[in-house]
Enzyme design. Structure first.
Site, PDB file in Angstrom:
ATOM      1  N   HIS A  49    -108.735  68.772 -85.708  1.00 46.15           N
ATOM      2  CA  HIS A  49    -107.619  69.598 -85.249  1.00 46.15           C
ATOM      3  C   HIS A  49    -106.533  69.645 -86.316  1.00 46.15           C
ATOM      4  CE1 HIS A  49    -104.567  70.499 -81.764  1.00 46.15           C
ATOM      5  NE2 HIS A  49    -104.442  71.310 -82.789  1.00 46.15           N
TER       6      HIS A  49
ATOM      7  N   LYS B 164    -101.050  73.556 -86.027  1.00 48.35           N
ATOM      8  CA  LYS B 164    -100.579  74.942 -85.937  1.00 48.35           C
ATOM      9  C   LYS B 164    -101.639  75.973 -86.329  1.00 48.35           C
ATOM     10  CE  LYS B 164     -97.392  74.885 -84.380  1.00 48.35           C
ATOM     11  NZ  LYS B 164     -97.159  74.528 -82.934  1.00 48.35           N
TER      12      LYS B 164
ATOM     13  N   GLY C 257    -103.826  76.932 -83.746  1.00 49.90           N
ATOM     14  CA  GLY C 257    -104.362  77.336 -82.447  1.00 49.90           C
ATOM     15  C   GLY C 257    -105.361  76.334 -81.924  1.00 49.90           C
TER      16      GLY C 257
ATOM     17  N   THR D 149    -104.843  73.624 -80.209  1.00 49.79           N
ATOM     18  CA  THR D 149    -104.564  73.176 -78.842  1.00 49.79           C
ATOM     19  C   THR D 149    -105.226  74.106 -77.829  1.00 49.79           C
ATOM     20  OG1 THR D 149    -102.451  72.191 -79.496  1.00 49.79           O
ATOM     21  CG2 THR D 149    -102.737  72.714 -77.160  1.00 49.79           C
TER      22      THR D 149
ATOM     23  N   HIS E 175    -103.840  63.821 -85.476  1.00 47.56           N
ATOM     24  CA  HIS E 175    -104.334  64.883 -86.354  1.00 47.56           C
ATOM     25  C   HIS E 175    -105.097  64.298 -87.561  1.00 47.56           C
ATOM     26  CE1 HIS E 175    -102.571  68.396 -84.405  1.00 47.56           C
ATOM     27  NE2 HIS E 175    -101.478  67.682 -84.212  1.00 47.56           N
TER      28      HIS E 175
ATOM     29  N   SER F 159     -95.256  78.660 -88.682  1.00 47.95           N
ATOM     30  CA  SER F 159     -95.355  78.041 -87.365  1.00 47.95           C
ATOM     31  C   SER F 159     -95.053  76.548 -87.451  1.00 47.95           C
ATOM     32  CB  SER F 159     -96.750  78.271 -86.788  1.00 47.95           C
ATOM     33  OG  SER F 159     -96.864  77.699 -85.504  1.00 47.95           O
TER      34      SER F 159
ATOM     35  N   THR G  93    -108.659  85.009 -75.528  1.00 50.51           N
ATOM     36  CA  THR G  93    -107.637  86.044 -75.603  1.00 50.51           C
ATOM     37  C   THR G  93    -107.007  86.042 -76.984  1.00 50.51           C
ATOM     38  OG1 THR G  93    -107.149  85.781 -73.256  1.00 50.51           O
ATOM     39  CG2 THR G  93    -105.511  86.931 -74.588  1.00 50.51           C
ATOM     40  N   GLN G  94    -106.857  87.231 -77.546  1.00 49.68           N
ATOM     41  CA  GLN G  94    -106.233  87.371 -78.860  1.00 49.68           C
ATOM     42  C   GLN G  94    -104.728  87.521 -78.684  1.00 49.68           C
ATOM     43  OE1 GLN G  94    -108.053  87.395 -81.938  1.00 49.68           O
ATOM     44  NE2 GLN G  94    -105.993  87.018 -82.692  1.00 49.68           N
TER      45      GLN G  94
END
EC number: 2.8.2.-
Length: 469
Positions: A153, A156, A158, A160, A210, A253, A377-378
């Site tokens: 992971h 930032k 995506g 999560t 992480h 982000s 979903t985008q």
């Protein structure tokens, strides 16, 4: 009045049918019979003619209705004929559905739900040459055995959202057990009290917050089998997966996240058995966190791990002396890190891209033969997208993340080539199945025809024998 009457006479001369002509004619007939002659003389004859005209016009809609019924019947017969022809040409259900979709509105979008849902160019032109082995990603993941999926992971990207898909959105014989108020879910194998997924939402940060590729590859085997003797440890397949993101968007982000107080102080950064010293990895701030920092301050820190984070987290840091920058020249170090990150990414069982959610879902499902319940979903509106930067700042961020920029170009090319390759394989397999179905149908028809001819010959011979008697 004469003008109105003249118009009526004109319509009658043209043979037009007015509304209620029979009723009007019958009224004039009654007035004639009562002795009130219609205007213009010859009332009786005109009344009879009007009644005949009214009946003729009243009968005319019935004739048109008959014609419409015939047209409708012809259309129904044509449709049935088309269905029979379609069944003969393509007996498979899949083929029929494809043809029905082609006749429906918005057929292009319905036929390929992965098209136009993201930023895929209309005609993708590959830049890198990959072998068929690099493009074909199908692993024999045995969830009932000892295989393990390990999710790397990166901050930032995506991850999560994708991590939640893994524990809450996959069709499984034994779904993950997620309780309200708890971040971790229990993802046990069917019939076993052992996890099949190593991720934040299943095992937690067991190898550190992480953890990168260097940490995970050295930590995961010992963590999952820590309670077993070495001779009793199973021979596992570790399938590493990750998600990447456009470097500029990811960088912005992360800045917004740090600006709100995030620090990731719990990250261990273990390499070659130890964490880096404060001299090897200085801090960018002196307080408890870096909240409220400006974008300029974020970019100016030379020790900021946000710079080229994706390359660093995917490469083997032991090849460059971990965080000791004095081991080799900077240019050589950058090349080794980038090459290592590319190779590790290519060899991973799967990786996805934040900018291509549906394609990421598709490739994961095809790779692991596991299906998600709901489609991805985008999201085009994120915190990073709300940050407005000028061209000079954009160039500065790209320069700070030049290794990530090159890695992402490589990853995007490989990702889209894999997608195209898998889709071609899928279409070829569907075509092969249709051909087999047609062969089976022809064989059945030939067999039935042969049986019919044989029975006819048998009946004829039997009749001849009876006639001879």
């Amino acid at each position: 009045m004469r003008g109105g009457g003249g118009g009526g006479e004109e319509r009658r001369r043209r043979g037009g049918c007015r509304e209620g002509p029979v009723a009007a004619a019958e009224g004039r007939w009654r007035r004639s019979a009562a002795g009130a002659a219609p205007r213009g003389g010859g009332g009786c004859e005109r009344a009879v003619a009007a009644v005949s005209e009214g009946r003729r016009c009243a009968a005319r809609p019935a004739t048109m209705e008959d014609r419409s019924h015939k047209v409708l019947l012809a259309l129904v017969m044509l449709f049935l004929f088309a269905v029979i022809v379609l069944q003969y040409v393509c007996p498979g259900t899949e083929c029929q559905l494809l043809r029905l979709r082609a006749l429906s509105p918005g057929a292009a979008a319905a036929a390929d739900p992965y098209r136009a849902e993201d930023e895929t160019p209309a005609r993708f032109v590959p830049r890198f040459n990959f072998s068929a082995g690099d493009l074909l990603r199908r692993v024999d993941f045995n969830i009932k055995g000892d295989d393990l999926i390990v999710f790397l992971h990166i901050q930032k990207t995506g991850g999560t959202t994708f991590g939640r898909h893994l524990v809450r959105n996959i069709q499984l014989e034994q779904p993950c057990e997620c309780r309200a108020g708890q971040k971790k879910c229990t993802c046990h194998r069917p019939g076993k009290r052992e996890t099949w997924l190593f991720s934040r939402f299943s095992t937690g940060w067991s190898c550190g917050l992480h953890a990168d590729w260097t940490e995970l590859t050295n930590c995961v085997p010992s963590v999952v089998d820590s309670k077993k003797e070495v001779r009793l440890r199973p021979s596992r397949n570790f399938y590493y997966i990750t998600i990447l993101r456009d470097p500029v968007s990811r960088y912005l982000s992360e800045w917004r996240h740090v600006q709100r107080g995030a620090t990731w102080k719990a990250s261990l950064h273990v390499c070659d058995g130890r964490s880096p010293t404060t001299e090897e990895l200085p801090s960018c701030y002196t307080g408890d966190d870096w909240s409220g920092c400006s974008l300029q301050e974020f970019m100016d820190c030379p020790y900021n791990l946000a710079n080229n984070r994706q390359v660093r987290m995917l490469s083997d840091l032991s090849l460059v002396g971990c965080y000791n920058l004095s081991v080799m020249p900077e240019e050589q170090r950058n090349k080794v890190l980038l090459d290592s990150a590319k190779e590790n990414l290519k060899r991973m069982a799967f990786f996805g891209l934040t900018e291509f959610q549906r394609k990421t879902q598709y490739l994961f499902e095809k790779t692991f033969n596991m299906n998600f319940i709901s489609p991805f979903t985008q999201y085009n509106s994120t915190r990073a997208s709300s940050v407005e930067i000028d061209g000079q700042t954009q160039q500065r961020i790209e320069a700070l993340n030049f290794l990530d920029m090159e890695l992402y170009d490589y990853a995007k090319d490989l990702f889209l080539q894999r997608y195209q390759y898998m889709r071609q394989k899928e279409h070829q397999e569907a075509r092969r199945k249709r051909q087999e179905q047609r062969k089976i149908l022809r064989a059945k028809q030939a067999h039935l025809k042969e049986q019919g001819e044989n029975s006819s010959s048998t009946d004829y011979i039997g009749n001849v024998e009876r006639w001879r008697r």
